[in-house]
Design an enzyme around this catalytic site. Structure first.
Site, PDB file in Angstrom:
ATOM      1  N   GLU A   1      26.326  -6.289  58.828  1.00 32.34           N
ATOM      2  CA  GLU A   1      25.839  -6.694  57.499  1.00 32.34           C
ATOM      3  C   GLU A   1      26.152  -8.170  57.244  1.00 32.34           C
ATOM      4  OE1 GLU A   1      27.745  -7.247  53.481  1.00 32.34           O
ATOM      5  OE2 GLU A   1      28.098  -5.164  54.073  1.00 32.34           O
TER       6      GLU A   1
ATOM      7  N   GLU B   1      32.610 -13.283  62.247  1.00 33.81           N
ATOM      8  CA  GLU B   1      32.501 -12.307  61.163  1.00 33.81           C
ATOM      9  C   GLU B   1      33.261 -11.023  61.457  1.00 33.81           C
ATOM     10  OE1 GLU B   1      31.099 -13.020  58.206  1.00 33.81           O
ATOM     11  OE2 GLU B   1      30.788 -15.024  59.016  1.00 33.81           O
TER      12      GLU B   1
END
Length: 968
Positions: free
Chosen positions: A65, A138
């Protein structure tokens, strides 16, 4: 072939519940499904969702995401998401991972901006770059600066979830869900367990995207007043590039337990005490295709636990076995689950709590739920459905979530948007005397063997054990590395940092669609406001379309309160509606509120004045009701203001325990706000008040107050009564009404009579004395991450910054601070805040693995601002700032905002002047801001919230610069 020909129209119908013409499509080539909701709402919404059921707890869906928003085929820059944050007029821009799906919604009132956002998001999710470096940034990676340094983990999601697993409430919810669903995807941590995340490989990550982020697995929504045909054209441009693929399998139902289960787990805490456990009963509820049945279940959950007077909530509270109630119906799953229990309980009382819950449910099933409670509950839910007050969320996004509740599992999404038939059926059943709720207490709860009793105990050694285990794991990895391997890790670390620091190519940045300054409205948006005196009370009226609802606010000046009474305000505010009156107990009062209104309660407001050193501070009673029910609304307001049972010792004791537990539970999820509140408390009167009533000082006060209720109740009761005597005074009152003209005509004479009956006495303002001296503080809590704030009052230093400083602040949050604190530092967030009224400039971080390194980043801001800023960055930062100023609001929020502006002196002329300053911001303003913000480095003070070890380490690095206070 036209874009319309590429889609099969499955159904078209008018859905009055969402005030829209709904067209339900399927893309012929890929099978992607679309709901196109067409109406006159200017707050346009696009959203795309994918079923993303994880197979482990590595957080793969969550990391993805984040990662798809870090560059795509059409927009090959490091952070197109941030570029849109910087230079868009969006009213919503985010993404979220659920246990079995990932959703990407955007919204804007500006058509060009909305289409830009839609295209950036479509390209991001369908054609992301997904480099290995993005995964490492991330998700997670090993970081090694030099051969002698310790090997560490870094990653944005890794540290976000470390913060999540530091929150006992989030841990409790995670463990309960895992225990109820041991055999399907809901038994895993979709967000990611930091202990497991380093097992995820880049190859698995890339394959997950290929498998699930495909149009054949997509569900899409458009909503609002944009051209419905253009929607199809935008989608076809992207979807046509794909062939049909398999949809993700629907999450299977969880095999049911033969008998209830019992689990004991632990969470990390700095101290253990007998009242530090969480005890909950958790039930899995079978799925249903019947929307009337789904509504019955929602009504049941609210009737049992929806407010402090609900019978199960009341039984748990009055048991004294814990400090605050946990529970409710949990959606966003194929099979929902219900839970009930207590926070801050004694683990040894777990059996008593279980027995209490089951016995209470059995009694309700046998004897029935009080009719007044049922009537109040149904009215409350019906009012909410018809009001459609989604707060800060655009309505179209909430409708998307509602549709996905069926859509994701192969059901008709349009039916999920309707409620009239289900509501009529349920009301008819109840009117006929059918035991609708009682039957479901038995079938869904008492006779349901799929139940888990979860006892979550504090463990003061767990954090140390987990930290040691992580260190041992890393040391083992380090020991297994050859010299060549070590050099490789160092090279990878350096390569990642170099990429993070490398600027995007100007030609690629130019590909990000953006508005131009000429597209912006030059004039401020205003709220219609008529000021008048009703019964000599200053009254503001806002003529806005409210569908027959009257929103009523009544404020009283807090400056009439003596200083020593200020900390009692939060308890006083709750006591107004939760202690009963001389005529009815708090249960009957709660039922009356639910039966006749859309809700009523009190809240505190405090803000610096825009043109001086003073503040506006009020206690505001807020209520809402249909126009024909406003007599009831005003009668309730009169009773709670003049007749609340402030001497109800048992209820005050319970309210204090609840508030203390909630403050403690909020320290980790809202750590940045805790740090900011503490930081600002020495800067302005309004912020001092806010810290007294909502910050760390309030938590400390509540702990003392709990003891005082037992040892010196008379003084507590007198303090609460004294607040009422000081506050409830027509002389200092301000009334605020938001309603359509017809409703106002009905309400005005009733309001005038009500205001005329208020007590009236001379207004005497109290002397609150001087503010505390600023200091550097380290506040310790059991957490694996930190929240670091540093700031200064520019106004006290003699500065009056222009609106251009807001543009600079927007730029910093989406460039330097984002890059240094989040991307490189691994924190979940880093930001700057400028409060033009208070004149305060501050920096903050969220779920941050660093502390002193973050302070160094803050101090480096002036040097960053002295660098040349590009024309593109300047323009986008202006646009983003205007977007913040013009945030979308529903009518009730507009009316309340107008009240706040009036109280603080934010006139239309003042607001227009600041807007003009924002629009006129130049590169020279950035250079001037560098000198201004340098005051934060020179004169700012620091508040850091984090673990004791992190605070102590920072003090060792900087000669004990933080004064240490244990908070939890």
């Amino acid at each position: 072939m036209s874009a319309a020909d590429a889609f099969e129209l499955i159904r078209e119908e008018q859905i009055d519940e969402v005030n829209a013409l709904a067209r339900y499509y399927r893309h012929k080539k890929t099978g992607a499904e679309l709901i196109s909701l067409i109406n006159d709402d200017e707050n346009k919404v696009f959203g795309i969702a994918f079923a993303t059921p994880p197979e482990d707890s590595t957080g793969i869906a969550h990391i993805l995401e984040h990662s798809v928003l870090c560059g795509s085929e059409q927009f090959p820059v490091k952070k197109p998401f941030v570029e849109m944050l910087k230079g868009s007029l969006h009213t919503f821009l985010n993404a979220m991972t659920f246990p079995d799906k990932t959703v990407y919604p955007v919204a804007s009132q500006n058509l060009a901006d909305f289409r830009n956002l839609t295209e950036v998001y479509l390209d991001a999710v369908l054609f992301p770059l997904l480099s290995r470096e993005t995964f490492e940034q991330e998700g997670w990676h090993y970081e090694l600066e030099n051969p002698d340094a310790p090997l560490i983990y870094k990653g944005v999601v890794f540290n976000e979830m470390k913060g999540g697993y530091s929150s006992p409430d989030q841990v409790q919810r995670t463990y309960a869900q895992n225990a109820l669903f041991p055999d399907n995807t809901y038994g895993l941590s979709s967000g990611g367990d930091p202990k497991v995340m380093p097992e995820l490989t880049y190859e698995q990550f890339a394959a997950f995207h290929k498998r699930y982020y495909h149009p054949s697995n997509a569900q899409i929504i458009f909503y609002g007043d944009d051209d419905p045909d253009a929607r199809l054209e935008i989608l076809e441009k992207y979807l046509s590039r794909f062939e049909k693929a398999e949809r993700a399998p629907i999450v299977p139902v969880q095999p049911k337990f033969d008998a209830p289960r019992y689990e004991v787990r632990t969470y990390p805490a700095d101290e253990e005490n007998k009242r530090s456990a969480f005890v909950t009963l958790n039930w899995l509820i079978e799925e249903t295709d019947d929307h009337t049945e789904a509504l019955r279940r929602s009504v049941l959950a609210h009737a049992l636990l929806g407010n402090s007077a609900a019978p199960l909530y009341k039984a748990l509270t009055e048991s004294g076995l814990g400090e605050s109630v946990i529970g409710g119906l949990n959606g966003h799953y194929r099979e929902p689950w219900f839970n009930a229990g207590l926070r801050n309980a004694d683990a040894e009382s777990a059996d008593k709590i279980e027995t209490l819950i089951l016995d209470t449910l059995a009694s309700l099933a046998e004897h029935g739920i009080d009719k007044a409670t049922v009537e109040s509950t149904v009215n409350t839910i019906e009012f909410s459905l018809r009001e459609k007050n989604t707060g800060g969320y655009p309505r179209g996004i909430m409708y998307f979530f509602a549709a996905l509740g069926d859509w994701l599992y192969g059901k008709d999404p349009l039916e999920a948007l309707k409620y009239e038939d289900a509501l009529a059926t349920l009301k008819a059943e109840l009117a006929a005397g059918k035991p609708v709720l009682e039957e479901r207490i038995r079938s869904l709860l008492l006779d349901n063997s799929h139940r888990v009793t979860l006892v979550l105990k504090a463990d003061k050694e767990q954090a140390e054990r987990e930290e040691a285990a992580e260190r041992a794991k890393l040391d083992a990895v380090r020991a297994g590395l050859s010299e060549e391997d070590v050099a490789g890790v160092i090279a990878t670390t350096q390569k990642l940092k170099a990429l993070q620091n490398a600027p995007d190519k100007p030609e690629n940045l130019a590909k990000i669609p953006t508005l131009e300054l000429k597209d912006l409205e030059r004039e401020i948006k205003t709220v219609p406001t008529e000021e008048l005196a009703l019964s000599k009370v200053r009254t503001l009226y806002h003529d806005l379309p409210t569908n027959g609802i009257v929103y009523f606010d009544l404020g009283f000046d807090l400056k009439t309160l003596p200083r020593e009474l200020i900390p009692y305000l939060p308890i006083f505010s709750r006591a107004l509606t939760q202690t009963g009156t001389s005529k009815e107990d708090y249960v009957a009062l709660s039922q009356r509120i639910g039966r006749s209104t859309g809700g009523i309660g009190a809240q505190r407001f405090a803000s610096s004045l825009v043109d001086g050193e003073g503040s506006a501070a009020m206690l505001i009673v807020r209520g809402k009701a249909m126009a024909d029910k406003t007599d009831d609304l005003l009668a309730i307001a009169r009773d709670i203001l003049t007749d609340a049972k402030l001497d109800n010792r048992d209820r005050i004791r319970q309210l204090v325990a609840q508030d203390k537990a909630r403050h403690e539970a909020g320290l980790v999820p809202s750590g940045h706000m805790v740090a900011f509140s503490r930081l600002r408390a020495s800067m302005t009167e309004a912020d001092w008040l806010s810290e007294q009533c909502g910050g760390v000082l309030q938590l400390f006060f509540l702990r003392e107050l709990a003891a005082k209720i037992e040892d010196d109740w008379e003084s507590v009761s007198e303090a609460l009564a004294s607040i009422r005597d000081h506050l409830v005074n027509a002389t200092t009152a301000v009334a605020n009404v938001t309603a359509d003209a017809e409703s106002w005509t009905q309400f005005r004479p009733r309001l005038e009579a009500f205001l005329g009956d208020l007590p009236t006495r001379p207004a005497v303002l109290a002397d609150w004395g001087s503010l505390p001296a600023p200091k550097n503080e380290g506040l310790t809590i059991p957490a694996q991450v930190n929240y670091v704030a540093k700031g200064v009052s520019l106004k006290k230093l003699g500065y009056e910054p222009s609106g251009a400083l807001s543009v600079v602040t927007k730029y910093l949050g989406t460039t330097y601070l984002w890059d240094k604190i989040r991307v490189e530092g691994g924190a979940y967030g880093g930001f700057a805040r400028f409060d033009p009224s208070a004149g305060i400039y501050a920096f903050g971080s969220y779920r941050d693995p660093n502390l002193t390194a973050t302070l160094d980043v803050y101090d480096g801001v002036p040097d960053k601002l002295r660098e040349d800023i590009s024309d593109t960055d300047l323009t986008r930062s202006i646009i983003g700032t205007i977007g913040d100023l013009d945030g979308y609001q529903l009518p009730d929020a507009k009316g309340f905002t107008a009240l706040v502006r009036t109280l603080t002196g934010a006139t239309d002329a003042y607001r227009q002047a600041r807007r003009d300053q924002v629009l006129a911001t130049s590169k020279a303003d950035f250079k001037e801001a560098a000198d201004l913000i340098a005051e934060v480095a020179r004169n700012g003070h620091v508040v850091a919230l984090g673990s004791e070890s992190a605070i102590n380490k920072a003090n060792a690095e900087r000669n004990g610069f933080l004064e240490v206070t244990r908070v939890l």
